[in-house]
Design a protein around this motif. Structure first.
Motif, PDB file in Angstrom:
ATOM      1  N   THR A  29       5.851  -2.153   8.320  1.00 30.52           N
ATOM      2  CA  THR A  29       5.169  -1.088   9.070  1.00 30.52           C
ATOM      3  C   THR A  29       6.170  -0.234   9.844  1.00 30.52           C
ATOM      4  N   SER A  33       6.981   3.784   9.135  1.00 26.10           N
ATOM      5  CA  SER A  33       6.931   4.731  10.248  1.00 26.10           C
ATOM      6  C   SER A  33       8.231   5.526  10.329  1.00 26.10           C
ATOM      7  N   ASN A  36       8.427   7.964   7.484  1.00 25.47           N
ATOM      8  CA  ASN A  36       7.567   9.127   7.707  1.00 25.47           C
ATOM      9  C   ASN A  36       8.266  10.157   8.592  1.00 25.47           C
ATOM     10  N   HIS A  95      -3.057   8.149   8.051  1.00 26.82           N
ATOM     11  CA  HIS A  95      -3.371   8.269   9.474  1.00 26.82           C
ATOM     12  C   HIS A  95      -4.749   8.876   9.702  1.00 26.82           C
ATOM     13  N   SER A 114       0.923  -0.125   3.901  1.00 24.60           N
ATOM     14  CA  SER A 114       2.323   0.300   3.894  1.00 24.60           C
ATOM     15  C   SER A 114       2.944   0.102   2.514  1.00 24.60           C
TER      16      SER A 114
END
Length: 131
Positions: A29, A33, A36, A95, A114
């Motif tokens: 995760t 993140s 991204n 999201h 993920s």
């Protein structure tokens, strides 16, 4: 005493030093993140660069076409453009789904999404690169 490093001081006191980032295994995760954020920056830099090239008079469509026509380099270039775009877009969709369905925000489901995100973005980007 004034010239001791932090590590030396902690060793004399018998205290362990926290593990360094290079030996820490980031959870999936955290990696998604970070990815991204990196893809967002890459997209911003890419769009700004293309805009700047256009402003100084470069024939950007011809340049991109020439790069894309070279088989191996072209496919790699296409993938390097497609992946940040696809990954960032799919991450945004994920999201939005979390915003609409908060019950999806359980550790196991977030971890599973993920892996799905990485796999799907890679597959779609690879397909776009060979088109």
């Amino acid at each position: 005493l004034c010239c001791e490093s932090y590590t030396e001081k902690q060793a004399k006191l018998g205290r362990p030093v926290s593990p360094h980032v290079t030996i820490y295994k980031f959870p999936i995760t955290a990696l998604t993140s970070i990815t991204n954020r990196v893809t967002g920056v890459a997209l911003s830099v890419g769009v700004t660069s293309i805009g700047a090239m256009s402003l100084v008079g470069a024939d950007v469509p011809a340049l991109m076409s020439t790069i894309g026509d070279i088989t191996v380099i072209g496919n790699l270039a296409k993938f390097s453009v497609a992946f940040p775009l696809v990954y960032h877009y799919m991450g945004g969709i994920r999201h939005l789904m979390w915003d609409r369905m908060p019950e999806m925000l359980e550790n196991a489901k977030v971890e599973q999404s993920s892996y799905i995100l990485i796999g799907a973005a890679t597959a779609v980007s690879a397909a776009l690169a060979i088109i």
